[in-house]
Design an enzyme around this catalytic site. Structure first.
Site, PDB file in Angstrom:
ATOM      1  N   GLY A 124     -31.358  -1.044  24.729  1.00  0.00           N
ATOM      2  CA  GLY A 124     -30.953  -0.108  25.767  1.00  0.00           C
ATOM      3  C   GLY A 124     -29.531  -0.308  26.237  1.00  0.00           C
ATOM      4  O   GLY A 124     -29.269  -1.122  27.134  1.00  0.00           O
ATOM      5  N   LEU A 125     -28.614   0.438  25.652  1.00  0.00           N
ATOM      6  CA  LEU A 125     -27.204   0.398  26.065  1.00  0.00           C
ATOM      7  C   LEU A 125     -26.760   1.743  26.637  1.00  0.00           C
ATOM      8  O   LEU A 125     -26.277   1.829  27.761  1.00  0.00           O
ATOM      9  CB  LEU A 125     -26.321   0.010  24.875  1.00  0.00           C
ATOM     10  CG  LEU A 125     -24.808   0.040  25.128  1.00  0.00           C
ATOM     11  CD1 LEU A 125     -24.420  -1.027  26.160  1.00  0.00           C
ATOM     12  CD2 LEU A 125     -24.040  -0.191  23.825  1.00  0.00           C
ATOM     13  N   THR A 126     -26.928   2.815  25.854  1.00  0.00           N
ATOM     14  CA  THR A 126     -26.448   4.143  26.248  1.00  0.00           C
ATOM     15  C   THR A 126     -27.166   4.664  27.487  1.00  0.00           C
ATOM     16  O   THR A 126     -28.368   4.457  27.662  1.00  0.00           O
ATOM     17  CB  THR A 126     -26.641   5.138  25.081  1.00  0.00           C
ATOM     18  OG1 THR A 126     -25.926   4.662  23.950  1.00  0.00           O
ATOM     19  CG2 THR A 126     -26.137   6.521  25.446  1.00  0.00           C
ATOM     20  N   GLY A 131     -21.670   6.885  27.130  1.00  0.00           N
ATOM     21  CA  GLY A 131     -21.952   6.756  25.706  1.00  0.00           C
ATOM     22  C   GLY A 131     -20.888   5.891  25.076  1.00  0.00           C
ATOM     23  O   GLY A 131     -21.025   4.670  24.976  1.00  0.00           O
ATOM     24  N   GLN A 336     -24.902  23.963  -0.391  1.00  0.00           N
ATOM     25  CA  GLN A 336     -24.179  25.026  -1.101  1.00  0.00           C
ATOM     26  C   GLN A 336     -24.674  25.150  -2.545  1.00  0.00           C
ATOM     27  O   GLN A 336     -24.871  26.248  -3.057  1.00  0.00           O
ATOM     28  CB  GLN A 336     -22.684  24.722  -1.082  1.00  0.00           C
ATOM     29  CG  GLN A 336     -21.796  25.860  -1.602  1.00  0.00           C
ATOM     30  CD  GLN A 336     -21.731  27.030  -0.634  1.00  0.00           C
ATOM     31  OE1 GLN A 336     -22.097  26.889   0.531  1.00  0.00           O
ATOM     32  NE2 GLN A 336     -21.290  28.178  -1.117  1.00  0.00           N
ATOM     33  N   HIS A 338     -27.571  24.412  -3.682  1.00  0.00           N
ATOM     34  CA  HIS A 338     -28.915  24.978  -3.664  1.00  0.00           C
ATOM     35  C   HIS A 338     -28.932  26.450  -3.260  1.00  0.00           C
ATOM     36  O   HIS A 338     -29.980  27.100  -3.365  1.00  0.00           O
ATOM     37  CB  HIS A 338     -29.814  24.189  -2.707  1.00  0.00           C
ATOM     38  CG  HIS A 338     -30.319  22.896  -3.257  1.00  0.00           C
ATOM     39  ND1 HIS A 338     -29.502  21.810  -3.497  1.00  0.00           N
ATOM     40  CD2 HIS A 338     -31.569  22.500  -3.608  1.00  0.00           C
ATOM     41  CE1 HIS A 338     -30.228  20.798  -3.961  1.00  0.00           C
ATOM     42  NE2 HIS A 338     -31.482  21.195  -4.048  1.00  0.00           N
ATOM     43  N   GLY A 340     -29.343  29.856  -1.362  1.00  0.00           N
ATOM     44  CA  GLY A 340     -30.270  30.277  -0.319  1.00  0.00           C
ATOM     45  C   GLY A 340     -31.403  29.304  -0.104  1.00  0.00           C
ATOM     46  O   GLY A 340     -31.864  29.096   1.029  1.00  0.00           O
ATOM     47  N   GLU A 363     -24.040   4.651  17.153  1.00  0.00           N
ATOM     48  CA  GLU A 363     -23.371   3.347  16.963  1.00  0.00           C
ATOM     49  C   GLU A 363     -21.848   3.459  17.036  1.00  0.00           C
ATOM     50  O   GLU A 363     -21.127   2.744  16.352  1.00  0.00           O
ATOM     51  CB  GLU A 363     -23.789   2.717  15.620  1.00  0.00           C
ATOM     52  CG  GLU A 363     -25.279   2.534  15.470  1.00  0.00           C
ATOM     53  CD  GLU A 363     -25.727   1.102  15.638  1.00  0.00           C
ATOM     54  OE1 GLU A 363     -24.896   0.240  15.879  1.00  0.00           O
ATOM     55  OE2 GLU A 363     -26.937   0.875  15.519  1.00  0.00           O
TER      56      GLU A 363
END
Length: 381
Positions: A124-126, A131, A336, A338, A340, A363
């Site tokens: 738990g940082l953010t 942020g 692109q 692939h 559609g 991160e």
């Protein structure tokens, strides 16, 4: 220079590949669509030793190194970015903070269950308002007699609702900012500790993400992790390692996008030919291959430096920055190629593209990585 992986790492790589072909590939799309955390698969990865790669054998882990984590995370990400993120964050953040900075009692208590995947770790940082400016956190820990009282909110925490053990960073001396932050271990179910799931993410949808709320959560001083006021300094070291794993995750997504594109281009025909015959698409895949291999080399270099006790802050940021942007380019080209179909959920490349975006944010954003690289470069100029 030896560009071949050690035999132990190749064995790990092969076992994960076989596991993912059977247990991950057929189900990743469904997990993504339902935002479903794959509890059973994570437990099985724990049995394979994947959830405790860095943990010493005396605590029930595999006792391997940062390069092994990079190999494992890349291999999983080729099939499912969300699952790779779970493995990366569990190994690299919460578990590693206890592994590196915990005292012997804390290691004995938590690492055996974390190493096997019986328990999941979270970090738990953010916070909602901090942020990139992690030192701007508002969560506090106030000493009252023999206990610390924690109050605050943490945001976008991976394993936030499925986790059992949480490393929480809090201000113990607010005027000192970075030098006034301390880490604490909070366990699931403690009074005043609430875990709220976050749904509706663009990508990494089957990776668990949550908001953590701490309302007068009391922990004993024995739950303090490291020295008072040393938490942020320790955090920077944890983030350096974590950036290597996110770089590896990005490499895995880019590789998956390339391999899916090759397969599709051989099967899809246009104007009487497989589209793999057309130079425009072949050049796209040539670029994808070149950049993916280059990104992997940067990731492995950073891991090598970390494993040999050499400075690697700049190299970890370079690996994470380049690999994350390579992943975005590769996955975009895969969609692109692939056509559609790439815009539908019938093929995995659209999921890879959505997942890859997190690698440019989590991160430390790409902008933060560039600042770190510049700072470290000027130090040695």
């Amino acid at each position: 220079m030896d560009f071949e992986l050690p035999e132990s790492h190749r064995i790990l790589q092969a076992s994960i590949r076989e596991f993912c072909e059977k247990k991950v590939k057929p189900f990743a799309r469904e997990w993504d669509a339902k935002e479903q955390f794959p509890h059973e698969v994570v437990r099985e990865l724990g049995q394979l030793g994947v959830m405790g790669i860095l943990v010493k054998e005396e605590y029930g882990g595999a006792g391997m190194d940062a390069l092994a984590v990079a190999v494992a995370v890349e291999e999983i990400a080729r099939y499912d970015g969300s699952l790779a993120l779970t493995v990366a964050s569990h190994n690299g953040l919460g578990t590693s903070h206890i592994r590196v900075f915990g005292n012997e009692e804390q290691r004995r208590k938590y690492l055996p269950k974390l190493a096997t995947g019986e328990w999941l770790g979270a970090w738990g940082l953010t916070e909602p308002g901090s942020g990139s400016d992690a030192a701007g956190m508002k969560t506090t820990a106030v000493k009252k007699g023999d206990v610390w009282v924690l109050n605050g909110t943490k945001m976008f925490i991976t394993q936030g609702t499925v986790g059992h053990v949480f490393v929480i960073l809090a201000l113990t001396d607010p005027p000192k900012r970075q030098k006034g932050i301390t880490a604490f271990i909070v366990e699931r179910g403690q009074k005043g500790f609430t875990q709220r799931p976050i749904h509706g993410k663009l990508g990494m949808r089957s990776s668990d993400t949550a908001e953590l709320i701490l309302e007068n959560v009391e922990v004993p001083d024995s739950a303090r992790l490291g020295e008072v006021g040393q938490g942020f300094i320790d955090t920077l070291k944890i983030l350096d390692r974590g950036r290597i794993t996110i770089g590896a995750l990005a490499v895995g997504l880019a590789r998956g996008a390339l391999e899916e594109s090759i397969r599709y281009s051989k099967e899809r025909t246009a104007f009487g030919h497989p589209i793999a015959d057309f130079q425009a698409l072949r050049w796209m895949m040539a670029d994808m291959k070149t950049e993916t291999d280059a990104a992997r080399l940067l990731v492995h270099r950073a891991a090598y430096l970390a494993d040999h006790g050499r400075p690697y802050t700049r190299e970890a940021s370079m690996a994470k920055l380049f690999a994350s942007e390579v992943a975005m380019r590769a996955c975009n080209k895969a969609v692109q190629i692939h056509g559609g179909y790439g815009y539908t959920r019938e093929f995995p490349v659209e999921r890879y593209l959505r997942d890859a975006k997190l690698c440019e944010i989590g991160e430390g954003t790409s902008e933060i990585q560039r600042s770190i690289i510049a700072r470290e470069t000027f130090k040695t100029a």
